[in-house]
Scaffold this motif. Structure first.
Motif, PDB file in Angstrom:
ATOM      1  N   VAL A   1       0.881  -1.174   0.000  1.00  0.00           N
ATOM      2  CA  VAL A   1       0.000   0.000   0.000  1.00  0.00           C
ATOM      3  C   VAL A   1       0.908   1.211   0.000  1.00  0.00           C
ATOM      4  O   VAL A   1       1.751   1.351   0.892  1.00  0.00           O
ATOM      5  CB  VAL A   1      -0.894   0.034   1.258  1.00  0.00           C
ATOM      6  CG1 VAL A   1      -1.827   1.253   1.211  1.00  0.00           C
ATOM      7  CG2 VAL A   1      -1.695  -1.250   1.397  1.00  0.00           C
ATOM      8  N   THR A   2       0.793   2.053  -1.007  1.00  0.00           N
ATOM      9  CA  THR A   2       1.675   3.221  -1.026  1.00  0.00           C
ATOM     10  C   THR A   2       0.924   4.518  -1.297  1.00  0.00           C
ATOM     11  O   THR A   2      -0.050   4.548  -2.051  1.00  0.00           O
ATOM     12  CB  THR A   2       2.823   3.070  -2.054  1.00  0.00           C
ATOM     13  OG1 THR A   2       3.738   4.173  -1.881  1.00  0.00           O
ATOM     14  CG2 THR A   2       2.325   3.108  -3.484  1.00  0.00           C
TER      15      THR A   2
ATOM     16  N   ALA B   1      -2.365   1.788  -4.653  1.00  0.00           N
ATOM     17  CA  ALA B   1      -1.738   3.113  -4.691  1.00  0.00           C
ATOM     18  C   ALA B   1      -2.801   4.174  -4.473  1.00  0.00           C
ATOM     19  O   ALA B   1      -3.853   4.146  -5.091  1.00  0.00           O
ATOM     20  CB  ALA B   1      -1.052   3.316  -6.040  1.00  0.00           C
ATOM     21  N   LEU B   2      -2.529   5.090  -3.539  1.00  0.00           N
ATOM     22  CA  LEU B   2      -3.522   6.130  -3.276  1.00  0.00           C
ATOM     23  C   LEU B   2      -2.827   7.458  -3.007  1.00  0.00           C
ATOM     24  O   LEU B   2      -1.723   7.476  -2.454  1.00  0.00           O
ATOM     25  CB  LEU B   2      -4.446   5.742  -2.118  1.00  0.00           C
ATOM     26  CG  LEU B   2      -3.909   5.598  -0.701  1.00  0.00           C
ATOM     27  CD1 LEU B   2      -5.064   5.537   0.279  1.00  0.00           C
ATOM     28  CD2 LEU B   2      -3.064   4.351  -0.558  1.00  0.00           C
TER      29      LEU B   2
ATOM     30  N   MET C   1      -3.478   6.146   5.470  1.00  0.00           N
ATOM     31  CA  MET C   1      -2.657   4.958   5.202  1.00  0.00           C
ATOM     32  C   MET C   1      -3.090   3.777   6.068  1.00  0.00           C
ATOM     33  O   MET C   1      -3.111   2.638   5.619  1.00  0.00           O
ATOM     34  CB  MET C   1      -1.175   5.276   5.451  1.00  0.00           C
ATOM     35  CG  MET C   1      -0.581   6.336   4.537  1.00  0.00           C
ATOM     36  SD  MET C   1      -0.775   5.991   2.778  1.00  0.00           S
ATOM     37  CE  MET C   1       0.145   4.463   2.621  1.00  0.00           C
ATOM     38  N   LEU C   2      -3.430   4.075   7.319  1.00  0.00           N
ATOM     39  CA  LEU C   2      -3.889   3.008   8.217  1.00  0.00           C
ATOM     40  C   LEU C   2      -5.174   2.395   7.675  1.00  0.00           C
ATOM     41  O   LEU C   2      -5.327   1.161   7.648  1.00  0.00           O
ATOM     42  CB  LEU C   2      -4.112   3.569   9.632  1.00  0.00           C
ATOM     43  CG  LEU C   2      -4.534   2.563  10.699  1.00  0.00           C
ATOM     44  CD1 LEU C   2      -3.434   1.547  10.972  1.00  0.00           C
ATOM     45  CD2 LEU C   2      -4.917   3.270  12.011  1.00  0.00           C
ATOM     46  N   GLY C   3      -6.088   3.260   7.218  1.00  0.00           N
ATOM     47  CA  GLY C   3      -7.323   2.768   6.616  1.00  0.00           C
ATOM     48  C   GLY C   3      -7.026   1.896   5.403  1.00  0.00           C
ATOM     49  O   GLY C   3      -7.632   0.832   5.213  1.00  0.00           O
ATOM     50  N   GLY C   4      -6.070   2.342   4.589  1.00  0.00           N
ATOM     51  CA  GLY C   4      -5.677   1.565   3.413  1.00  0.00           C
ATOM     52  C   GLY C   4      -5.165   0.185   3.795  1.00  0.00           C
ATOM     53  O   GLY C   4      -5.565  -0.826   3.200  1.00  0.00           O
ATOM     54  N   ALA C   5      -4.323   0.133   4.819  1.00  0.00           N
ATOM     55  CA  ALA C   5      -3.771  -1.150   5.263  1.00  0.00           C
ATOM     56  C   ALA C   5      -4.886  -2.084   5.742  1.00  0.00           C
ATOM     57  O   ALA C   5      -4.885  -3.279   5.452  1.00  0.00           O
ATOM     58  CB  ALA C   5      -2.761  -0.925   6.386  1.00  0.00           C
TER      59      ALA C   5
ATOM     60  N   VAL D   1     -10.989   3.579  -0.491  1.00  0.00           N
ATOM     61  CA  VAL D   1     -10.223   3.625  -1.737  1.00  0.00           C
ATOM     62  C   VAL D   1      -9.510   2.291  -1.994  1.00  0.00           C
ATOM     63  O   VAL D   1      -9.434   1.819  -3.123  1.00  0.00           O
ATOM     64  CB  VAL D   1      -9.201   4.787  -1.702  1.00  0.00           C
ATOM     65  CG1 VAL D   1      -8.226   4.705  -2.856  1.00  0.00           C
ATOM     66  CG2 VAL D   1      -9.927   6.118  -1.711  1.00  0.00           C
ATOM     67  N   CYS D   2      -9.010   1.679  -0.920  1.00  0.00           N
ATOM     68  CA  CYS D   2      -8.277   0.421  -1.096  1.00  0.00           C
ATOM     69  C   CYS D   2      -9.202  -0.801  -1.138  1.00  0.00           C
ATOM     70  O   CYS D   2      -8.743  -1.912  -1.401  1.00  0.00           O
ATOM     71  CB  CYS D   2      -7.236   0.261  -0.002  1.00  0.00           C
ATOM     72  SG  CYS D   2      -5.873   1.408  -0.186  1.00  0.00           S
ATOM     73  N   SER D   3     -10.489  -0.616  -0.855  1.00  0.00           N
ATOM     74  CA  SER D   3     -11.413  -1.752  -0.894  1.00  0.00           C
ATOM     75  C   SER D   3     -11.957  -1.994  -2.293  1.00  0.00           C
ATOM     76  O   SER D   3     -12.539  -3.012  -2.588  1.00  0.00           O
ATOM     77  CB  SER D   3     -12.611  -1.511   0.038  1.00  0.00           C
ATOM     78  OG  SER D   3     -12.159  -1.263   1.335  1.00  0.00           O
ATOM     79  N   ILE D   4     -11.758  -0.995  -3.141  1.00  0.00           N
ATOM     80  CA  ILE D   4     -12.347  -1.089  -4.489  1.00  0.00           C
ATOM     81  C   ILE D   4     -11.556  -2.080  -5.338  1.00  0.00           C
ATOM     82  O   ILE D   4     -10.344  -2.068  -5.333  1.00  0.00           O
ATOM     83  CB  ILE D   4     -12.373   0.308  -5.172  1.00  0.00           C
ATOM     84  CG1 ILE D   4     -13.235   1.258  -4.345  1.00  0.00           C
ATOM     85  CG2 ILE D   4     -12.911   0.203  -6.587  1.00  0.00           C
ATOM     86  CD1 ILE D   4     -13.079   2.728  -4.722  1.00  0.00           C
TER      87      ILE D   4
END
Lengths: 618, 196
Positions: B93-94, B130-131, B150-154, B193-196
């Protein structure tokens, strides 16, 4: 977690603690009355936590002027029957070592723990000395925790041991233990309050030669008894029993050993040494008799390795000892799980398996990201002015002895104002030597906290011995590099109480310096002029640059204007090349820009722009 | 059982250590074992900052080469610098917004194109998320909520061992009350964003 929980957590609660935080909890559970330190990474957070909770915990805590004073404060408290705790980074123990040698002779009444935080691989230090030698040099018991839970538990045990044998205990951590976080189950805080009283006993506390001879004999007798204690200690423990190879390890190296042994199911026996001095000879002997070969895994020097070899020799055992000395493991720097796996495999004759999951490497060469002075840092302005003054006077080969603090970063281009550094305070002492050894101009840099720590005796030396150099005292009103602890120049002490502010200027004056000027470093013109005068002054000259560190000044507040690069900019690059402020950058369209998020509005760039193209946004 | 290894990297001042503590405490609250390593001191003056967490059975928090299950990078260049910690099964995740090294103008090696960095990360991992965390943080109310983005993304990565619910609880314990709303919004947006 709120920092206060380190004090308020109840027996049985779990906290996610840094090794350094766990040390504080352990000290509270042991019922300490006095704690003292000089800040130094990797031990700094111990003091930060104590400074926050000392009032509520009803204990005394101070940031002493240096580590020797810190040790002496705690030693006297222990001589008065109180439990005391002093802690410092590894090189700090060098400073304290003079008194360390004697406090071991005289011993203690209340328990005393001296914690040394070593820094293998030198994350924030000038060397990676192994302070386990100090236990041997001073002849004092040593404990070596591997994780935060052990740090806490060993603090409690250490105080008991210290009182039982009336001897201070040396606790040795390394960066990976001090800065490791783990789950710590806490016990109750000891709320019993002792009253300090010093009972005179010159035959014990005043080591004139005749007394010291007796004391040394007593110390040797104590250590004999402690050897038995170490041998019977359950802290030295067998962890994995399999195969014919014996691994002896301690500290964070133990963690790596266990992880690689368990993950790869390696046929090795693991002996963890936690009560590491006096070296538990019988425990070692028993362990190595049952194995064919021995691998020593310790950071940094082969200290136990040589002790084990001595035992092998003493008992004429036919056992091969692997480790740092025969090249199985690297001689310097910290270990990693990968290094340990390779080392164990080498001894076992297994090929290290790098197959299944290949490590990914990029083909690109990446730009580095070195640490730097912050945007708005007053040190940057001073370095700029010093460089200008030197060029105005057409001087060459100026020597810049420097010291320990953020300003050591001045070694980087474009400032390149750091030529010689040994230790805390060495900027001044070495300037005395350069003054006698060469005809070169000398401009020396030292911070406020470092000046109080070790800069004053060499300044007196400089005046008395008629040395000629410029000493720039970078008074940024804090001990910045270690996180902003107070020092004697500030009106506040380690407890958070108001305190008398010690004037650097008056100390310098009292030392006999005739040229003393105080500058505001952000005023470049005046600073340059003063520095030029100082360089030309026949004798010792001291310039005190007084401006607070940007990390503490108006914390959180921003001045309500913005500094920008205007259209007049002709891309001369002067600001980028000579100032190198992180807030100034070249944008994708090749124009020079100032990042308003990073900029601290120090206005130094406005003053240096030859085109007057930098200014306040209207 | 092997631990779940999390390698976090970025630049001093981005809130990496705080994020790691929130993760670690959340794991502890779930009843899991957790160890973590952090580096303080000189590294913080605009230099590289990294932390390592192992959730599960482990003594040492140091992650061997290639053994990270997830690389969480707060800065794209630092993602690439840490690529030795991952393998072809790892998730990355970046954040895509760069922070230039202060000396980049004098550097022999240029800052790589973001597209090049992302391509490399994609080719070396199982999946790349990537976000633009700086943009999302600003939209959530404050640029400093970048770390919670970033934590949410992880938290959205498949197999991530710490539940959203515990992470949010731990955020409440570790963040100032007045900025909690913004931070929770940033976390949710990073997660989305990272769940999509």
């Amino acid at each position: 977690m709120n920092m206060k929980e380190i004090l308020t957590a109840q027996k049985g609660e779990n906290l996610f603690l840094l090794g350094n935080e766990a040390a504080v909890r352990g000290a509270l559970e042991a019922g300490i009355s006095v704690a003292s330190t000089y800040p130094g990474t990797p031990s700094s957070e111990i003091g930060d936590v104590l400074s926050r909770i000392a009032k509520d915990a009803d204990i005394y805590f101070e940031f002493s002027t240096n580590e020797k004073v810190a040790l002496e404060v705690s030693a006297a408290a222990s001589a008065s029957g109180l439990r005391s705790f002093t802690f410092m980074k590894h090189v700090g123990l060098n400073v304290a070592s003079d008194s360390l040698m004697s406090v071991v002779y005289s011993g203690v009444n209340g328990g005393m723990i001296i914690l040394s935080a070593d820094d293998p691989s030198m994350f924030s230090s000038q060397n990676e000395q192994d302070n386990r030698y100090y236990a041997r040099l001073a002849n004092m018991p040593m404990l070596e925790p591997s994780n935060p839970q052990e740090v806490k538990d060993l603090m409690k045990y250490g105080f008991q041991l210290s009182e039982e044998f009336q001897i201070p205990i040396l606790m040795r951590t390394t960066t990976r233990v001090s800065h490791m976080r783990g789950i710590v189950e806490v016990d109750s805080v000891n709320e019993e309050k002792r009253k300090g009283f010093f009972k005179k006993d010159p035959l014990r506390f005043v080591p004139v030669p005749e007394v010291a001879r007796n004391m040394h004999q007593k110390l040797v007798d104590k250590i004999k008894k402690l050897e038995l204690k170490a041998d019977q200690s359950s802290l030295n423990k067998l962890f994995h029993k399999k195969g014919d190879l014996g691994v002896i390890t301690s500290g964070s190296a133990f963690n790596y050993v266990m992880d690689v042994v368990e993950e790869n199911d390696l046929p090795v026996n693991v002996l963890k040494i936690t009560f590491s001095y006096p070296f538990p000879e019988n425990t070692i002997l028993e362990f190595i008799r049952d194995v064919d070969e021995i691998l020593m895994v310790e950071e940094v020097d082969p200290v136990m390795e040589k002790d084990v070899m001595a035992i092998v020799g003493k008992y004429s055992l036919k056992k091969k000892v692997h480790g740092k000395l025969n090249g199985t493991l690297p001689l310097i720097y910290e270990f990693s799980p990968d290094i340990i796996l390779e080392g164990i495999n080498k001894v076992l004759g297994i090929k290290t398996n790098k197959k299944i999951k290949k490590s990914r490497k990029t083909e690109l060469t990446l730009p580095k990201r070195p640490p730097t002075l912050c945007p708005g840092c007053p040190h940057r302005a001073v370095y700029y002015s010093v460089k200008k003054a030197i060029s105005n006077l057409n001087l060459e080969n100026v020597i810049f002895p420097t010291d320990i603090g953020c300003y050591t970063l001045g070694i980087e281009p474009p400032y390149e104002a750091g030529d010689y550094l040994l230790s805390m305070g060495s900027s001044v002492g070495t300037s005395c030597g350069f003054s006698k050894a060469t005809q070169q101009n000398i401009i020396s840099f030292i911070g406020d906290s470092t000046f109080f720590h070790a800069g004053i005796p060499p300044l007196i030396n400089a005046v008395h011995n008629k040395d000629q150099f410029v000493l720039v005292i970078l008074d940024n009103r804090t001990t910045a590099m270690t996180g902003g602890q107070p020092n004697p120049g500030l009106p506040v002490d380690g407890m958070g109480y108001e305190a008398p502010e010690i004037s650097i200027e008056r100390i310098v004056e009292a030392a006999g310096v005739k040229f003393i000027e105080i500058i505001n470093p952000l005023n470049l013109k005046k600073s340059q002029r003063v520095i030029e005068q100082a360089i030309q002054y026949p004798g010792m000259a001291v310039v005190i640059s007084k401006y607070p560190c940007m990390l503490i000044k108006n914390k959180g507040k921003k001045k309500n204007f913005i500094i920008e690069v205007k259209d007049d900019c002709n891309n001369c690059n002067n600001c980028l090349d000579e100032l190198s402020c992180p807030a100034i950058y070249r944008a994708d369209d090749y124009t020079i820009q100032i990042d308003p998020q990073l900029c601290r509005r120090c206005s130094v760039c406005i003053q240096i722009c030859p085109e007057k193209a930098i200014g306040v946004k209207k | 059982m092997k631990p779940y290894n999390i390698y976090i990297s970025g630049v001093g001042g981005q809130g990496i250590i705080k994020t790691s503590i929130i993760m670690g405490e959340a794991a502890m609250k779930m009843g899991k074992q957790v160890v973590m390593s952090e580096i303080h001191g000189m590294a913080q003056r605009g230099g590289v900052v990294s932390t390592e967490l192992k959730i599960g059975q482990a003594q040492s928090p140091i992650i061997p080469e290639s053994k990270a299950n997830i690389l969480l990078a707060f800065e794209p260049l630092e993602a690439l610098r840490a690529v030795g910690k991952i393998n072809e099964e790892s998730y990355v995740v970046t954040n895509t917004s760069p922070t230039m090294p202060f000396n980049i103008n004098a550097s022999k090696y240029p800052y790589p194109e973001i597209s090049v960095i992302l391509e490399e990360l994609e080719s070396k991992s199982r999946k790349l998320f990537a976000l633009d965390a700086i943009q999302i943080a600003k939209e959530s109310g404050h640029i400093l909520s970048l770390n919670m983005v970033m934590l949410g993304g992880a938290a959205a990565v498949p197999g991530f061992p710490v539940d959203k619910k515990y992470l949010k609880e731990s955020m409440k314990d570790n963040l100032p009350e007045k900025s909690l709303k913004i931070n929770l919004k940033a976390f949710d947006e990073g997660f989305r964003v990272c769940s999509i």
